[in-house]
Design a protein around this motif. Structure first.
Motif, PDB file in Angstrom:
ATOM      1  N   ALA A  71     -38.148   4.333  28.919  1.00  0.00           N
ATOM      2  CA  ALA A  71     -36.556   3.938  29.531  1.00  0.00           C
ATOM      3  C   ALA A  71     -35.896   3.488  28.149  1.00  0.00           C
ATOM      4  O   ALA A  71     -36.429   3.340  27.314  1.00  0.00           O
ATOM      5  CB  ALA A  71     -36.680   2.894  30.443  1.00  0.00           C
ATOM      6  N   PRO A  72     -34.532   3.859  28.280  1.00  0.00           N
ATOM      7  CA  PRO A  72     -33.590   3.195  27.203  1.00  0.00           C
ATOM      8  C   PRO A  72     -33.783   1.837  27.125  1.00  0.00           C
ATOM      9  O   PRO A  72     -34.069   1.220  28.288  1.00  0.00           O
ATOM     10  CB  PRO A  72     -32.249   3.564  27.498  1.00  0.00           C
ATOM     11  CG  PRO A  72     -32.470   4.751  28.623  1.00  0.00           C
ATOM     12  CD  PRO A  72     -33.525   4.437  29.148  1.00  0.00           C
ATOM     13  N   GLN A  73     -33.311   1.021  26.040  1.00  0.00           N
ATOM     14  CA  GLN A  73     -33.398  -0.237  25.871  1.00  0.00           C
ATOM     15  C   GLN A  73     -32.653  -0.944  27.077  1.00  0.00           C
ATOM     16  O   GLN A  73     -33.069  -2.068  27.613  1.00  0.00           O
ATOM     17  CB  GLN A  73     -32.897  -0.731  24.570  1.00  0.00           C
ATOM     18  CG  GLN A  73     -33.046  -2.192  24.223  1.00  0.00           C
ATOM     19  CD  GLN A  73     -34.676  -3.035  24.435  1.00  0.00           C
ATOM     20  OE1 GLN A  73     -35.449  -2.279  23.662  1.00  0.00           O
ATOM     21  NE2 GLN A  73     -34.856  -3.850  25.260  1.00  0.00           N
ATOM     22  N   SER A  74     -31.485  -0.422  27.585  1.00  0.00           N
ATOM     23  CA  SER A  74     -30.504  -1.030  28.362  1.00  0.00           C
ATOM     24  C   SER A  74     -31.245  -1.168  29.613  1.00  0.00           C
ATOM     25  O   SER A  74     -31.001  -2.058  30.603  1.00  0.00           O
ATOM     26  CB  SER A  74     -29.031  -0.202  28.487  1.00  0.00           C
ATOM     27  OG  SER A  74     -29.545   1.145  28.844  1.00  0.00           O
ATOM     28  N   ASP A  75     -32.336  -0.277  30.182  1.00  0.00           N
ATOM     29  CA  ASP A  75     -32.849  -0.303  31.305  1.00  0.00           C
ATOM     30  C   ASP A  75     -34.010  -1.257  31.490  1.00  0.00           C
ATOM     31  O   ASP A  75     -34.316  -1.534  32.466  1.00  0.00           O
ATOM     32  CB  ASP A  75     -33.406   1.029  31.909  1.00  0.00           C
ATOM     33  CG  ASP A  75     -32.285   2.044  32.183  1.00  0.00           C
ATOM     34  OD1 ASP A  75     -31.126   1.670  32.168  1.00  0.00           O
ATOM     35  OD2 ASP A  75     -32.385   3.205  32.513  1.00  0.00           O
ATOM     36  N   LEU A  76     -34.432  -1.709  30.265  1.00  0.00           N
ATOM     37  CA  LEU A  76     -35.486  -2.632  30.198  1.00  0.00           C
ATOM     38  C   LEU A  76     -34.985  -4.269  30.155  1.00  0.00           C
ATOM     39  O   LEU A  76     -35.699  -4.893  29.920  1.00  0.00           O
ATOM     40  CB  LEU A  76     -36.304  -2.204  28.813  1.00  0.00           C
ATOM     41  CG  LEU A  76     -37.205  -0.949  29.047  1.00  0.00           C
ATOM     42  CD1 LEU A  76     -37.660  -0.483  27.863  1.00  0.00           C
ATOM     43  CD2 LEU A  76     -38.195  -1.072  29.982  1.00  0.00           C
ATOM     44  N   ALA A  77     -33.669  -4.266  30.091  1.00  0.00           N
ATOM     45  CA  ALA A  77     -33.267  -5.626  29.656  1.00  0.00           C
ATOM     46  C   ALA A  77     -33.791  -6.365  31.034  1.00  0.00           C
ATOM     47  O   ALA A  77     -33.752  -6.138  32.416  1.00  0.00           O
ATOM     48  CB  ALA A  77     -31.634  -5.516  30.095  1.00  0.00           C
ATOM     49  N   PRO A  78     -34.576  -7.700  30.873  1.00  0.00           N
ATOM     50  CA  PRO A  78     -34.872  -8.593  32.057  1.00  0.00           C
ATOM     51  C   PRO A  78     -33.903  -8.955  32.777  1.00  0.00           C
ATOM     52  O   PRO A  78     -32.814  -9.276  32.515  1.00  0.00           O
ATOM     53  CB  PRO A  78     -35.749  -9.708  31.052  1.00  0.00           C
ATOM     54  CG  PRO A  78     -36.047  -8.982  29.801  1.00  0.00           C
ATOM     55  CD  PRO A  78     -34.916  -7.994  29.426  1.00  0.00           C
ATOM     56  N   GLY A  79     -34.296  -9.011  34.159  1.00  0.00           N
ATOM     57  CA  GLY A  79     -33.241  -9.243  35.151  1.00  0.00           C
ATOM     58  C   GLY A  79     -33.011  -8.051  36.209  1.00  0.00           C
ATOM     59  O   GLY A  79     -34.259  -7.422  36.382  1.00  0.00           O
ATOM     60  N   PRO A  80     -31.926  -7.898  36.680  1.00  0.00           N
ATOM     61  CA  PRO A  80     -31.719  -6.668  37.747  1.00  0.00           C
ATOM     62  C   PRO A  80     -32.130  -5.474  37.062  1.00  0.00           C
ATOM     63  O   PRO A  80     -32.656  -4.537  37.879  1.00  0.00           O
ATOM     64  CB  PRO A  80     -30.268  -6.771  38.215  1.00  0.00           C
ATOM     65  CG  PRO A  80     -29.830  -8.508  37.676  1.00  0.00           C
ATOM     66  CD  PRO A  80     -30.705  -8.534  36.469  1.00  0.00           C
ATOM     67  N   ALA A  81     -31.897  -5.128  35.696  1.00  0.00           N
ATOM     68  CA  ALA A  81     -32.094  -3.900  35.216  1.00  0.00           C
ATOM     69  C   ALA A  81     -33.425  -3.491  35.261  1.00  0.00           C
ATOM     70  O   ALA A  81     -33.928  -2.400  35.755  1.00  0.00           O
ATOM     71  CB  ALA A  81     -31.498  -3.823  33.910  1.00  0.00           C
ATOM     72  N   LEU A  82     -34.247  -4.232  34.767  1.00  0.00           N
ATOM     73  CA  LEU A  82     -35.760  -4.235  34.735  1.00  0.00           C
ATOM     74  C   LEU A  82     -36.504  -4.118  36.177  1.00  0.00           C
ATOM     75  O   LEU A  82     -37.233  -3.037  36.278  1.00  0.00           O
ATOM     76  CB  LEU A  82     -36.505  -5.393  34.043  1.00  0.00           C
ATOM     77  CG  LEU A  82     -37.978  -5.384  33.743  1.00  0.00           C
ATOM     78  CD1 LEU A  82     -38.368  -4.144  33.380  1.00  0.00           C
ATOM     79  CD2 LEU A  82     -38.520  -6.503  33.252  1.00  0.00           C
ATOM     80  N   SER A  83     -35.806  -5.050  37.047  1.00  0.00           N
ATOM     81  CA  SER A  83     -36.328  -4.636  38.407  1.00  0.00           C
ATOM     82  C   SER A  83     -35.892  -3.329  39.099  1.00  0.00           C
ATOM     83  O   SER A  83     -37.036  -2.958  39.719  1.00  0.00           O
ATOM     84  CB  SER A  83     -35.907  -5.926  39.301  1.00  0.00           C
ATOM     85  OG  SER A  83     -36.201  -5.808  40.613  1.00  0.00           O
ATOM     86  N   ALA A  84     -35.198  -2.814  38.632  1.00  0.00           N
ATOM     87  CA  ALA A  84     -34.298  -1.766  39.239  1.00  0.00           C
ATOM     88  C   ALA A  84     -35.424  -0.682  38.783  1.00  0.00           C
ATOM     89  O   ALA A  84     -35.439   0.344  39.641  1.00  0.00           O
ATOM     90  CB  ALA A  84     -32.875  -1.655  39.240  1.00  0.00           C
ATOM     91  N   LEU A  85     -35.539  -0.591  37.468  1.00  0.00           N
ATOM     92  CA  LEU A  85     -36.411   0.410  36.909  1.00  0.00           C
ATOM     93  C   LEU A  85     -37.736   0.489  37.448  1.00  0.00           C
ATOM     94  O   LEU A  85     -38.113   1.310  37.848  1.00  0.00           O
ATOM     95  CB  LEU A  85     -36.454   0.265  35.380  1.00  0.00           C
ATOM     96  CG  LEU A  85     -37.403   1.035  34.617  1.00  0.00           C
ATOM     97  CD1 LEU A  85     -36.758   2.453  34.499  1.00  0.00           C
ATOM     98  CD2 LEU A  85     -37.380   0.762  33.358  1.00  0.00           C
TER      99      LEU A  85
END
Length: 862
Positions: free
Chosen positions: A216-230
């Motif tokens: 995934a791109p770095q933005s999708d790996l941001a801990p928090g909602p983005a990581l959970s969603a991924l």
């Protein structure tokens, strides 16, 4: 191992990226043709290839191609400072450097050919895509040849490249597959930076076992909602995360799914982390330095209540715990840990002396075997597992990255105004102590800039303290107890808008500082990429705006982040509508200004009001410029209702107001109900249909004191002289309030609005209303006959939910009272959402995503 998987299951998914799949067959063929082109360009055993590529399938293809050609890949993080990248290139002397978007040419510094991956793949398009054999390579490939090189921080003042061979990868993969239960149906997240050796572990865990690697791109790996969603969207079954990431996953919309196999690694894992995250998951703690092929020990699956430990040695690895004399320590005794076995790295690239210091003959192993001196202190537990006890030297871990303070100190000593330096880890952040040169002056800002140009962000201290001499112990070591406490301070720039003020507060909260100025640099104050991720989560939580972590890293200051969010316009901060939170799926909350005319005080609601609701402040038209004074409260309400309908054409409407703002909100609700429209909620903060005597002011000094309170500036008691307009600006500036940026003309208009609004209140008579009301009353300094609930009951037939707040009227917007008001208001709004089906659909005012960091937002008021 990969070839075997590609032959067995060529149609199975090998990679997932942005919803698209690459099969094992496709990945193998792409890597084969690229490998043949690399061989044609001189890549082979004992040759290094630099890979300066972003996350994604292309990076994986390039890694596989380099290894298949017989070479060793060197991942280069493009976010590193240019000086550090230049050092890595010069030190490693790669035969080739592969980048994302550069045309092929010879580097001017002579470190090797630089070629774009696109050019390489175009040149390889006519080459066979079958597996390579030794006959296709420049020389036969042996397991003892290098597979990759990872640079880590160096105690001598420069980073060192660890040369890792193929020999430990089989044991690593086998141990992972067994301990974690990885199989062909598994989906493994690739979370770690490619420049961190944990990425090798993730890639091997997936591609050498037949599983799917989720990229995934770095933005999708941001801990928090983005990581959970991924993780949820891609049905990830296995994830390796540093323990420090887990607290960012504790919000309801950030929670990691039950059943996830969770591997924690990269730093110490506290027992409390085990207690909170082990239930419902397979949780395993893994430990290992880069010098032992990523991983040396693993625990069995952990359970809540387990004490923190690092488990036992994986297959093919041997552990020794010895004292200073290299004699084994008994169980329970603390000693230094040594690692031996097949996973041991060859050593440090071009550093034979350092290699000899750290890679020693293994007196307990077969003849000729070696062991690595880790510098980690440990002990044998009664059950045969290993407990971790810290470091024997000054090396530290920051967010999973190994940092040698000596390297930072050496870079600091390069400056002529610094003769000596020490860097320590204090309260989780780096602090530098500087001894100045002969003239007695050391420029701390220049020192910070010097480090930022040479070192990654996680190695730049957040505090710089100048001292005359380093205090020493009798043994000649630095006496840390006698060093002054570092001050992680910030003071550059007064915020100019309420949004900047919010961002300054969020920066300070994340950094653990009392205050941050609008122009203060996040990383110079001790921030790092993980803290930037936490900041991104906080911005989303309070402002409802998704800003990529990379945008924070680029912006660095609250003022720059405000510009990225389109919230830096001073004129819009004084306009008729102040956007406090622009996005949300539920109807907005409209907050009406108190007597001062501006709604900046409502920023304190944002941490409490659910981010489903956009939040807007309604402000007096006379604040931003000359206008005809209003003639009545009802006239103001009609004007504000027009503004509300421009944002939200239909109900249910949510209204809130403090003091005079509550009176106006009441009148807006009455006008809506008279027109047959729906009011979802009406919240009044210490508002009265008649002005209590103690709130009636006729002199300017008293009005100015109230003005300071209405903008949430701490107490100012009148001194010997009267409070004047200059005093207001000085006090606001000293407390980091955005009102300090207002000019004299604006303050003059605020006073005029203030005075005019009090006149309107004296003539006010409430209209009848049939809406329920949420009412908060300040209890301090209140006359009994002015209990606000009793004052409103004659005018409304709706129910009044009355709550008392232990504060004075003027303090309702302070942090303490807001912590009482906020949860009640949030629950009230949630109940209203459940009562109105329309509130559960995306609201028209928030259907278009906020441009966030993509482009400046002109503001709704333009």
């Amino acid at each position: 191992m990969f070839d075997r998987r590609a032959r067995l299951t060529p149609d199975a998914e090998a990679l997932r990226f942005r919803g698209a799949a690459t099969t094992y067959g496709e990945l193998s063929r792409a890597a084969n043709t690229l490998a043949r082109e690399l061989v044609r360009r001189g890549v082979g055993p004992e040759r290094i290839v630099g890979l300066q590529l972003p996350r994604g399938p292309e990076m994986i293809i390039a890694m596989l191609a380099v290894v298949r050609a017989g070479g060793a890949f060197l991942p280069i993080d493009a976010a590193y400072p240019p000086d550090r990248i230049a050092f890595m290139r010069a030190d490693a002397a790669p035969v080739l450097i592969v980048t994302e978007d550069r045309d092929e040419h010879e580097d001017q510094d002579g470190t090797g050919a630089v070629v774009s991956l696109h050019a390489l793949r175009a040149a390889a398009s006519d080459l066979p895509d079958g597996d390579l054999s030794d006959a296709d390579r420049l020389a036969p490939l042996d397991p003892a040849h290098p597979a990759y090189v990872i640079y880590t921080s160096g105690s001598t003042g420069r980073p060192k490249g660890v040369v890792v061979t193929h020999t430990g990868l089989y044991d690593l993969t086998t141990a992972q597959a067994t301990a974690f239960g990885v199989g062909t149906a598994s989906r493994v997240l690739q979370f770690a930076s490619p420049s961190f050796d944990a990425a090798v572990s993730e890639i091997c865990m997936a591609l050498l076992t037949g599983a799917t690697l989720v990229l995934a791109p770095q933005s999708d790996l941001a801990p928090g909602p983005a990581l959970s969603a991924l993780i949820t969207r891609e049905r990830v079954t296995h994830a390796t995360l540093p323990p420090a990431v887990l607290p960012l996953q504790e919000l309801p919309d950030s929670a990691l799914p039950a059943g996830l196999s969770l591997i924690v690694a990269g730093e110490f894992c506290p027992s409390d982390t085990i207690r909170r995250w082990a239930p419902g998951r397979t949780m395993i703690n893994a430990y290992g330095p880069t010098e032992s092929t990523v991983c040396a020990t693993m625990t069995a699956p952990l359970r809540a209540g387990d004490l923190s430990h690092i488990g036992t040695a994986i297959s093919g690895t041997r552990l020794h715990i010895a004292g200073d004399d290299l004699a084994p320590v008994p169980p329970g005794g603390m000693g230094e840990m040594f690692i031996a076995g097949a996973g041991l790295a060859r050593g440090y690239l071009n550093r034979p002396a350092l290699t000899a210091q750290r890679f020693l003959p293994d007196p307990w192993g077969p003849p000729g075997s070696r062991m690595y001196r880790t510098g980690d202190l440990a002990h044998w537990c009664p059950d045969g597992t290993v407990g971790y006890d810290g470091r024997a030297d000054d090396q530290i871990k920051i967010r999973g990255f190994r940092v040698e303070p000596a390297e930072i100190e050496a870079v600091l000593r390069e400056r002529p105004d610094i003769t000596e330096a020490r860097v320590l880890l204090i309260q989780g952040r780096l602090a530098a102590y500087l001894v100045p040169g002969p003239d007695g002056h050391a420029d701390t800002r220049a020192a910070a800039a010097h480090l930022a140009a040479r070192l990654p962000a996680h190695m730049v201290p957040g505090a710089y303290t100048v001292i005359d001499d380093l205090p020493l112990t009798p043994s000649g070591k630095v006496d840390k107890e006698r060093l002054p406490a570092p001050v992680f301070t910030a003071s550059a720039g007064t915020p100019r808008t309420p949004q900047e003020e919010i961002l300054c507060r969020l920066f300070a909260d994340v950094l653990g500082l009392p205050r941050v100025g609008a122009e203060d640099n996040f990383f110079e104050l001790g921030g790092d990429s993980l803290m930037a991720t936490r900041l991104s989560v906080r911005i989303r939580s309070e402002l409802g705006i998704d800003i990529p972590v990379v945008a924070i890293i680029e912006a660095q200051t609250p003022a720059q982040v405000s510009r990225l969010l389109g919230a830096d316009r001073h004129d819009s901060a004084l306009g008729p509508v102040l956007t406090l939170r622009a996005t949300g799926t539920a109807p907005p909350l409209f907050c009406v200004h108190p007597a001062g005319g501006i709604s900046w005080c409502y920023t304190g609601l944002l941490p409490h009001v659910g981010r489903q609701h956009p939040v807007y402040g309604l402000q007096a038209p006379g604040v931003s410029g000359p206008c005809d004074p209003p003639v009545s409260i009802a006239g103001l309400a009609a004007d504000y209702l027009r503004r509300i309908r421009e944002i939200q054409p239909a109900g249910p409407y949510h209204l809130l107001g403090w003091s005079m703002g509550g009176v106006i909100a009441y009148e807006i609700a009455a006008a809506l109900r008279a027109g047959g429209e729906e009011v979802g909620s009406l919240t009044l903060l210490d508002a009265y249909p008649q002005i209590p005597p103690e709130l009636r002011h006729d002199d300017e000094a008293a009005l100015l004191l109230d003005l300071l309170h209405f903008i949430n500036v701490p107490d100012l008691e009148p001194g010997p002289g009267a409070v004047d307009r200059a005093t207001v600006i000085d006090v606001a500036r000293s407390h980091g309030s955005a009102i300090a940026s207002l000019g004299d003309g604006t303050v003059d208009r605020l006073i005029e609005v203030f005075t005019g609004n009090y006149r309107l209140l004296r003539d006010y008579r409430p209209a009848p209303l049939d809406t329920d009301m949420l009412l908060f009353t300040a209890t301090r300094g209140r006359l009994a006959e002015f209990a606000s609930a009793d004052q409103w009951r004659p005018h409304t037939s709706g129910e009044i939910s009355h709550h008392l707040v232990d504060c004075e009227h003027r303090d309702m917007a302070r942090t303490g009272p807001m912590s009482t008001i906020g949860p009640v208001l949030a629950a009230h709004l949630k109940s209203a959402r459940q009562s109105h089906p329309s509130a559960r659909q995306p609201h028209p005012s928030a259907r278009q995503p906020h441009p966030s960091a993509r482009q400046p937002h002109p503001g709704r008021n333009q």
